[in-house]
Design a protein around this motif. Structure first.
Motif, PDB file in Angstrom:
ATOM      1  N   ALA A 137      51.411 -13.303 108.948  1.00  0.00           N
ATOM      2  CA  ALA A 137      50.488 -12.274 108.472  1.00  0.00           C
ATOM      3  C   ALA A 137      49.650 -12.782 107.308  1.00  0.00           C
TER       4      ALA A 137
ATOM      5  N   ALA B 218      51.136  -6.314 104.445  1.00  0.00           N
ATOM      6  CA  ALA B 218      51.793  -7.378 105.212  1.00  0.00           C
ATOM      7  C   ALA B 218      53.251  -7.031 105.491  1.00  0.00           C
TER       8      ALA B 218
ATOM      9  N   ALA C  40      52.810  -5.701 109.217  1.00  0.00           N
ATOM     10  CA  ALA C  40      53.010  -6.926 109.992  1.00  0.00           C
ATOM     11  C   ALA C  40      54.485  -7.287 110.135  1.00  0.00           C
TER      12      ALA C  40
END
Length: 218
Positions: free
Chosen positions: A69, A175, A179
């Motif tokens: 990510a 993130a 992600a």
């Protein structure tokens, strides 16, 4: 990761039982809060091989997804996101014997190591401009049409450019939450802030991201 090749280093996480290749990597399973990790971390730090392997199975999917990510699917010089993830796992394993619980979460240490390794990768490529830095799609394309390839690359580069405009803490929270798939509580422990702060900051980050996307469309 270099672990998928036949020349895996003996000290690589891939050489340990229970290693999972990135291609088969599931989303993080199970809880990763302090109360869940502490027993494993204690036993792993004491040299229990089974605990080391179990801990690695828990944190490796998180590390791989985080590095992918933060690096946006790019190969930085000779380093790919999976190469960096392997270095993170090695650093975490080396830190285990000297780790002391001072009331924080082990996930905080894992995140700190991962963030530093990603930053090191960017600094390394900044020092060596002789190698190209290709923009690659996050996943293999379903077909080989040039138009499809160009679309994937363009969208990935656009999103990465917009994310880079956000404050660092907002980038990290997006993130980890989106992600990597961590919960608000796990993200809070990784960053050393409160879960409420994580939720508020995530809401603001997504709002800013939507606004930037809309501004670009006009």
């Amino acid at each position: 990761m270099t672990a998928v090749t036949s020349t895996t280093r003996a000290d690589s996480p891939a050489a340990l039982p229970g290693y999972t290749t990135p291609e088969a990597m599931p989303r993080p399973g199970g809880r990763l809060t302090k109360e869940d990790l502490d027993p494993l971390v204690h036993d792993a730090g004491s040299g229990d091989p089974a605990a080391v392997h179990a801990l690695l199975r828990k944190i490796e999917p998180v590390v791989v997804r985080y590095c992918r990510a933060r690096m946006g699917g790019r190969d930085l010089s000779y380093l790919s996101a999976d190469d960096v993830a392997q270095e993170v796992c090695l650093a975490v394993l080396k830190a285990l014997p000297g780790y002391q619980d001072r009331g924080g979460s082990f996930l905080y240490l894992v995140h700190a190591i991962a963030a530093n390794k990603v930053a090191d990768a960017y600094r390394a490529v900044a020092r060596d401009r002789s190698d190209p830095v290709p923009e690659l799609p996050e996943r293999p394309l379903a077909d080989n049409e040039p138009e499809t390839h160009a679309l994937h690359v363009d969208l990935g580069a656009r999103l990465g450019r917009l994310l880079a405009k956000l404050p660092r803490v907002q980038q990290e929270i997006l993130a980890l939450r989106i992600a990597v798939g961590l919960s608000a509580a796990e993200t809070a422990e990784a960053l050393g802030i409160s879960p409420g702060n994580v939720r508020v900051t995530q809401h603001r980050a997504l709002g800013r991201l939507r606004a930037m996307i809309q501004d670009e469309e006009f």
